[in-house]
Design an enzyme around this catalytic site. Structure first.
Site, mmCIF file in Angstrom:
data_model
loop_
_atom_site.group_PDB
_atom_site.id
_atom_site.type_symbol
_atom_site.label_atom_id
_atom_site.label_comp_id
_atom_site.label_asym_id
_atom_site.label_seq_id
_atom_site.Cartn_x
_atom_site.Cartn_y
_atom_site.Cartn_z
ATOM 1 C CE1 TYR A 102 74.103 45.189 -73.728
ATOM 2 C CE2 TYR A 102 73.979 45.131 -76.124
ATOM 3 C CZ TYR A 102 74.617 45.534 -74.961
ATOM 4 O OH TYR A 102 75.765 46.281 -75.029
ATOM 5 C CG PHE A 117 81.230 58.055 -70.060
ATOM 6 C CD1 PHE A 117 81.416 59.370 -69.655
ATOM 7 C CD2 PHE A 117 79.952 57.516 -69.991
ATOM 8 C CE1 PHE A 117 80.347 60.123 -69.176
ATOM 9 C CE2 PHE A 117 78.884 58.258 -69.505
ATOM 10 C CZ PHE A 117 79.083 59.575 -69.096
ATOM 11 C CB SER A 118 83.973 53.771 -74.520
ATOM 12 O OG SER A 118 83.097 54.152 -75.569
ATOM 13 C CB VAL A 176 99.857 50.874 -75.293
ATOM 14 C CG1 VAL A 176 98.933 52.077 -75.112
ATOM 15 C CG2 VAL A 176 100.277 50.330 -73.948
ATOM 16 C CB SER A 198 79.468 46.306 -82.321
ATOM 17 O OG SER A 198 78.386 46.494 -83.221
ATOM 18 N N GLY A 249 91.676 53.180 -70.763
ATOM 19 C CA GLY A 249 91.089 54.165 -71.667
ATOM 20 C C GLY A 249 89.983 54.947 -70.999
ATOM 21 N N GLY A 250 88.737 54.608 -71.338
ATOM 22 C CA GLY A 250 87.599 55.307 -70.748
ATOM 23 C C GLY A 250 87.087 54.684 -69.471
ATOM 24 N N GLY A 251 87.551 53.486 -69.144
ATOM 25 C CA GLY A 251 87.136 52.845 -67.901
ATOM 26 C C GLY A 251 85.738 52.262 -67.935
ATOM 27 C CB THR A 252 83.116 52.108 -70.423
ATOM 28 O OG1 THR A 252 83.812 51.785 -71.634
ATOM 29 C CG2 THR A 252 83.047 53.623 -70.265
#
Length: 603
Positions: A514, A245-246, A311, A257, A174-177
């Site tokens: 986090y 980017f996602s 997919v 989330s 997808g976005g590669g994140t």
């Protein structure tokens, strides 16, 4: 669900969205780092650093405090940058293992594809510290053999059938994140690997104003989706840190989330309907309704499947009219425990604003280095009203922490919410710190990720990881994880490191934490990637021992796979295995995410 139904008045046909992520990603995005090519931290000289470009509020501004902070706290040697290797040549990786017959079939469907080394390499990784280090210093053991760009649901059906019939592997991209290793190619996979890039499936197919839902293709990027919805007067409100980017499909596949989940919900709260293409066919419900009681909810089989079952191609999401009022805020507390008590009380009273986050003292100081200001002391006092200065002077600058707030809704509702939050904050010793500090703290979320790229150039490993935990165990978990990391660093002879934390989400029964881990590896004889993995693994073991989860929203992937079975139980792992074998008996989606699987046909 038809675009021509009576209630679908806003859009009578698909909107073709100009994507923030082009097909040739390297034209706009870094091939070996985070974000845009024109946006990065640039080392000017030993006096300062600036952030390039105009995409963010700190663009082209000098950051005079960053150099002194990294040299003092992380022992950075500015005279010894580690140069990154150049973009790969075709000879740097083996040629693609894909037959011309397969490529001709893909071409016959008018599906674009590429076998160039750079296109394959860009889709061989996500955004873990290991991924970026390998891109700059090493070489991946395995990369995809071909990249394909389907344009619609039927293209995906054709590609999945092709793979199933010809013993090929598909890894959705997808976005590669991803920060879980989810899109990395299994190194021992001998079959041809197709990277199925969904970025060209980026249309809003229809929007239903009466029911407040919109149907979108899975490859649409978060910022593109919000831009188009905003132009129509709506929002999803889903805003993860990576939303620039996602992709929507990635949100679904990882059970994502967003920062504003208190008002808009997590992805499972927003999702109404979803299509997933599997080798056995398309998994979807037969109607679009707000809820149904018809056995287990298979939407939850799709959410969190991380590309291992199929997919995701189309998603129906809830939308809302744009909020009439948006306002930032912040509160300074004398210590972290006071801030946590305030957050707990806010959750008890269920009066959370759209976003409420609490930085510990280390994270607070770290954030200050990214602000241009005449003095360090001036940074702390900036935004505070004069009448609060006496109260601030009583705080220990090595203990204070800051809560950042975002309120959204109608003006009256925001006003009442503000009043309630600040009253609760005051009862725990908090002092209002102004809107500017709140806005800046919120927006810096999108910039901090760029620091990792500069850090690696100066031999500093930097990464974040997250967990969710019950309220009564949160403070102890944070304290224990910091102790474990500090102890391990001492054992390894790491003299310069940081381990900070931030509470980012609140629930009735717990919160999300986090951690930000960084250390100087310049003098380490060991591979810094392995050292980082060891430190994070020790931290994760302690998180689990303290009652925390293996992930709140980043997913499992390959990085946290070792804890999956113990998290869901042996029975749960076998249930997942059974679903996998039913939907994908030939292991077309051989991502090896969540759990290593052997296809039923190969047993």
């Amino acid at each position: 669900m038809s675009a021509t139904s009576e209630s679908s008045r806003a859009i009578s046909g698909p909107i073709n969205v100009k994507s923030a992520i082009p097909k040739q990603r390297q034209q706009l995005l870094k091939w070996n780092g985070w974000g845009y090519n024109d946006s990065k931290f640039v080392f000017e000289d030993k006096q300062g650093v600036y952030f390039s470009g105009q995409r963010y509020s700190i663009g082209e501004l000098s950051l005079p405090h960053l150099i002194s902070w990294v040299t003092e706290n992380l022992g950075v040697d500015l005279d010894h940058p580690q140069l990154s290797q150049p973009p790969p040549k075709d000879t740097d990786y083996p040629p693609p293992n894909i037959s011309q017959t397969i490529l001709d079939q893909i071409k016959s469907w008018n599906i674009d594809y590429s076998v160039s080394t750079i296109d394959r390499l860009v889709r061989a990784h996500g955004q873990t510290m290991q991924d970026i280090y390998i891109l700059r210093k090493g070489k991946f053991e395995r990369i995809p053999d071909v990249v394909v760009w389907p344009k619609c649901h039927q293209d995906v059906v054709n590609l999945v059938n092709l793979a199933d019939e010809n013993d090929l592997v598909i890894i959705p991209f997808g976005g590669g994140t991803a920060v879980s290793g989810a899109v990395e190619c299994p190194s021992k996979e001998s079959r041809p690997i197709i990277s199925l890039d969904t970025s060209q499936m980026n249309r809003i197919l229809w929007l239903d104003e009466e029911n407040l839902v919109a149907c979108c293709e899975s490859g649409i990027i978060g910022q593109d989706l919000e831009r188009e919805l905003t132009s129509l007067g709506y929002t999803t409100g889903h805003e993860p840190d990576s939303y620039e980017f996602s992709s929507l499909g990635g949100w679904v596949a990882t059970r994502a989330s967003g920062m504003k989940k208190n008002v808009y919900g997590n992805i499972e709260d927003l999702l109404v309907h979803v299509k997933m293409v599997t080798p056995k066919g398309v998994l979807e419900k037969n109607c679009q309704v707000p809820r149904m009681s018809c056995g287990p909810d298979f939407n939850h089989v799709i959410m969190g499947s991380e590309g291992s079952l199929g997919v995701v191609t189309e998603v129906v999401l809830k939308i809302r009219p744009l909020p009439k009022c948006k306002k930032y805020g912040s509160i300074v507390f004398p210590d972290f425990e006071s801030g946590m008590k305030c957050m707990r009380e806010v959750a008890k009273q269920r009066c959370q604003p759209a976003s409420i986050r609490l930085m510990d003292n280390g994270q607070f100081k770290f954030g200050l280095i990214l602000k241009p200001a005449p003095s360090y002391f001036g940074l702390i006092l900036d935004g505070l009203k004069q009448i609060y200065l006496t109260a601030i002077k009583g705080f220990d600058l090595n203990k204070i922490c800051v809560m950042t707030l975002l309120f959204e809704g109608d003006e009256q509702g925001v006003k009442l919410n503000e009043q309630k939050i600040y009253e609760i904050g005051q009862s725990y010793g908090g002092v209002p710190a102004g809107e500017k500090n709140g806005e800046r703290g919120y927006m810096l979320t999108f910039v901090i990720a760029y620091l990792r790229d500069l850090a690696i150039e100066y031999s500093v490993s930097a990464e974040s990881f997250e967990t969710s935990v019950p309220w009564d165990r949160a403070v102890r978990l944070i304290r224990n994880v910091k102790y474990v990391v500090e102890t391990e660093c001492i054992k390894l002879g790491i003299t310069h490191y940081m381990i900070n934390s931030r509470v980012t989400q609140t629930y009735d029964a717990g919160c999300v934490i986090y951690f930000y881990l960084g250390f100087n590896f310049f003098h380490l004889p060991e591979d810094p990637v392995q050292v980082h993995h060891m430190l994070e693994e020790k931290a994760r073991d302690e998180i689990i021992a303290c009652g925390g989860s293996i992930s709140h929203h980043h997913g499992v992937g390959k990085l946290r796979r070792k804890w999956y079975k113990s998290t869901v139980s042996e029975v749960g792992a076998e249930l997942y295995r059974s679903v996998k074998n039913e939907l994908d008996p030939n292991n077309v989606f051989a991502t090896n995410n969540l759990i290593s699987l052997i296809p039923k046909s190969k047993l």
